[in-house]
Design an enzyme around this catalytic site. Sequence first.
Site, PDB file in Angstrom:
ATOM      1  CG  ASN A 151      -0.365   0.014   2.497  1.00 52.39           C
ATOM      2  OD1 ASN A 151       0.658  -0.634   2.724  1.00 52.39           O
ATOM      3  ND2 ASN A 151      -0.931   0.750   3.416  1.00 52.39           N
ATOM      4  N   GLY A 227       2.138  -5.923   7.236  1.00 56.36           N
ATOM      5  CA  GLY A 227       1.219  -6.569   6.304  1.00 56.36           C
ATOM      6  C   GLY A 227      -0.041  -7.005   7.017  1.00 56.36           C
ATOM      7  CB  THR A 231       0.777 -12.320   6.395  1.00 57.47           C
ATOM      8  OG1 THR A 231      -0.222 -12.226   5.400  1.00 57.47           O
ATOM      9  CG2 THR A 231       2.084 -12.773   5.780  1.00 57.47           C
ATOM     10  CD  GLU A 249       4.179  -1.649  13.438  1.00 57.93           C
ATOM     11  OE1 GLU A 249       2.987  -1.311  13.595  1.00 57.93           O
ATOM     12  OE2 GLU A 249       5.049  -1.468  14.298  1.00 57.93           O
ATOM     13  CB  CYS A 283      -2.454   0.200   8.025  1.00 55.61           C
ATOM     14  SG  CYS A 283      -1.076   1.322   8.323  1.00 55.61           S
ATOM     15  CD  GLU A 462       7.743  -0.542  11.706  1.00 59.05           C
ATOM     16  OE1 GLU A 462       6.838   0.148  11.207  1.00 59.05           O
ATOM     17  OE2 GLU A 462       8.419  -1.361  11.057  1.00 59.05           O
TER      18      GLU A 462
HETATM   19  P1  NAD Z   1       0.240  -9.371   3.123  1.00 57.07           P
HETATM   20  O1  NAD Z   1       0.299  -9.831   4.518  1.00 57.07           O
HETATM   21  O2  NAD Z   1      -0.493 -10.177   2.132  1.00 57.07           O
HETATM   22  O3  NAD Z   1       1.728  -9.220   2.527  1.00 57.07           O
HETATM   23  C1  NAD Z   1       2.703  -8.408   3.130  1.00 57.07           C
HETATM   24  C2  NAD Z   1       4.077  -8.927   2.752  1.00 57.07           C
HETATM   25  O4  NAD Z   1       4.251 -10.209   3.341  1.00 57.07           O
HETATM   26  C3  NAD Z   1       4.282  -9.120   1.253  1.00 57.07           C
HETATM   27  O5  NAD Z   1       5.599  -8.779   0.920  1.00 57.07           O
HETATM   28  C4  NAD Z   1       4.050 -10.610   1.078  1.00 57.07           C
HETATM   29  O6  NAD Z   1       4.716 -11.137  -0.039  1.00 57.07           O
HETATM   30  C5  NAD Z   1       4.657 -11.137   2.364  1.00 57.07           C
HETATM   31  N1  NAD Z   1       4.187 -12.458   2.766  1.00 57.07           N
HETATM   32  C6  NAD Z   1       3.005 -13.066   2.480  1.00 57.07           C
HETATM   33  N2  NAD Z   1       2.975 -14.298   3.017  1.00 57.07           N
HETATM   34  C7  NAD Z   1       4.143 -14.471   3.677  1.00 57.07           C
HETATM   35  C8  NAD Z   1       4.697 -15.527   4.442  1.00 57.07           C
HETATM   36  N3  NAD Z   1       4.045 -16.681   4.626  1.00 57.07           N
HETATM   37  N4  NAD Z   1       5.911 -15.359   4.991  1.00 57.07           N
HETATM   38  C9  NAD Z   1       6.591 -14.207   4.825  1.00 57.07           C
HETATM   39  N5  NAD Z   1       6.127 -13.174   4.091  1.00 57.07           N
HETATM   40  C10 NAD Z   1       4.914 -13.299   3.530  1.00 57.07           C
HETATM   41  O7  NAD Z   1      -0.301  -7.881   3.180  1.00 57.07           O
HETATM   42  P2  NAD Z   1      -0.631  -6.916   1.968  1.00 57.07           P
HETATM   43  O8  NAD Z   1      -1.901  -7.385   1.342  1.00 57.07           O
HETATM   44  O9  NAD Z   1       0.579  -6.738   1.135  1.00 57.07           O
HETATM   45  O10 NAD Z   1      -0.877  -5.533   2.735  1.00 57.07           O
HETATM   46  C11 NAD Z   1      -2.116  -5.147   3.262  1.00 57.07           C
HETATM   47  C12 NAD Z   1      -2.146  -5.343   4.757  1.00 57.07           C
HETATM   48  O11 NAD Z   1      -1.067  -4.661   5.364  1.00 57.07           O
HETATM   49  C13 NAD Z   1      -3.393  -4.791   5.402  1.00 57.07           C
HETATM   50  O12 NAD Z   1      -3.892  -5.716   6.321  1.00 57.07           O
HETATM   51  C14 NAD Z   1      -2.906  -3.541   6.111  1.00 57.07           C
HETATM   52  O13 NAD Z   1      -3.666  -3.146   7.230  1.00 57.07           O
HETATM   53  C15 NAD Z   1      -1.528  -3.952   6.508  1.00 57.07           C
HETATM   54  N6  NAD Z   1      -0.687  -2.785   6.787  1.00 57.07           N
HETATM   55  C16 NAD Z   1      -0.365  -2.510   8.083  1.00 57.07           C
HETATM   56  C17 NAD Z   1       0.399  -1.386   8.379  1.00 57.07           C
HETATM   57  C18 NAD Z   1       0.782  -1.038   9.799  1.00 57.07           C
HETATM   58  O14 NAD Z   1       1.665  -0.207   9.969  1.00 57.07           O
HETATM   59  N7  NAD Z   1       0.188  -1.648  10.795  1.00 57.07           N
HETATM   60  C19 NAD Z   1       0.843  -0.574   7.330  1.00 57.07           C
HETATM   61  C20 NAD Z   1       0.494  -0.893   6.037  1.00 57.07           C
HETATM   62  C21 NAD Z   1      -0.269  -2.016   5.751  1.00 57.07           C
END
Ligand code: NAD
Length: 482
Positions: A151, A227, A231, A249, A283, A462
Amino acid sequence: MKTILNYIDGEFLPSHSNAFLENINPSTGYVYGEIPRSNTSDIDFAIDKAEIAFKTWSNTTLETRSKTLMRIADLIDENLDQLAMAESNDNGKPLHLAKSVDIPRASANFRFFAHALTQFYSESHESQGKNTINYTLRKALGLVGCISPWNLPLYLLTWKIAPALAAGNTVIAKPSEVTPMTAFLLCKICEKAGLPNGVLNMIHGLGPEAGQAIVEHPKIKAISFTGGTKTGENIARTAAPMFKKLSLELGGKNPNIIFADCDYEKMMRTTLKSSFANQGQICLCGSRIFVEDKLYEKFKTDFVNRVKALKIGHPIEDNTDLGAIVSEPHLKKIKSYIDKAKKDPKMKVLCGGDLAKVKKFPNGYYLNPCVIEVQDNQCQLNQEEIFGPVVSMMSFKTEEEVLKMANDSVYGLSSTLWTQNLNRSMRMSQALETGIVWVNTWLNRDLRTPFGGTKQSGVGREGGFEALRFFTEPKNVCIEYS
Ligand code: NAD
């Protein structure tokens, strides 16, 4: 076709398997590039190189590290236009947003930690009357993994890499496979800035393959992950038995609480942003809007009118408020929540929620921003993270009632509060179960402050010295003298 490569030990390389994944531009819906589909053997190779690089990098002077990070920050600024365009192409976000927020914040991350590392200190404790002094050594951890989402691609990736490098670690990073381009361009910048080979290694590929291999590798001492909550849960399950340090996060379902005594115009302007900036894919977006009953009808009319006036368009257009949703699967996921809401007699779609047609780009993933009136906070729409241009709204009568609803969530990332009443804002800031509370503002960030969530929004913080503490191991040295 733009081909992206891994960056390992200062070299740009395909994956060992030579397999590639498609990279799609969401504003057109077409494949415009390819990225390496890396797996365990690429991670193993990068880890060997990062291990060698660690011996030197962890022993460089603070000044050298600081100057290198500063050069990276300067080069990001010099390449603002190219990076912003790349971010917009990969993610679908308006180009003006990438230019004014994402890329400046990426250089700010490097500049901030270039300064912070020269100001970082450790404690000493004198045990009076015992002729003993304790001091704390803070050593770099070694090899660390940084995994980031789609994002805010470069913004969030650099928010991890910069403190990890500042603290003297070497890094294996994996950006989202959905938005890999600016991570690739960052490696070119790091090379130009003179970051020694093997200090930053960027591996592209799928989460369950390349990401999982990073998390599982015994030589990776810490994982900094941003993410989704599912995950994060999987990463915690894998890493915890190996006793790795973890910073997670995760998702959010943030309340935006509006009292009748707020500064109305400022609240309205900001609420439009906190609802729909980056197509609602931040997020920290306030996706649950609670409005005091005295103000509810006025807010509803004005807000819906303002949302209807938002311009959905190609990200490159200056007057575009909302660009494209990041991917087709994500668009489908968002749409499924809206379609369910349309069938639910307890919900009313007040505007949007249908696919938007953007001239010349019929295959792009565009969605009209959606406002849905709900009757209670228990509904699926208020309990699950949608992560798109969809907000719910409902009214409340009392402070106690809205506090209960705001906290009635498995998530606890951020909350926003609109009121001119100081006592109320103090009381509620204490009671809201979120890692961040914004009062009469939103997304207002000072990089020294702790950033992170409670409950299923994550563990760890962080930002500022918190990040440098995370990326170092404290060791107490106790000396008794006579
Ligand atoms: P995601 O969890 O699908 O992926 C995030 C990252 O993790 C990607 O690089 C992905 O390839 C990797 N990943 C996926 N499966 C994995 C595994 N089994 N082992 C290791 N890495 C793995 O998330 P997304 O769809 O890319 O992002 C959206 C999410 O991120 C939303 O839920 C959002 O709220 C969250 N987010 C949180 C924050 C925060 O600061 N709290 C900030 C931005 C986004």
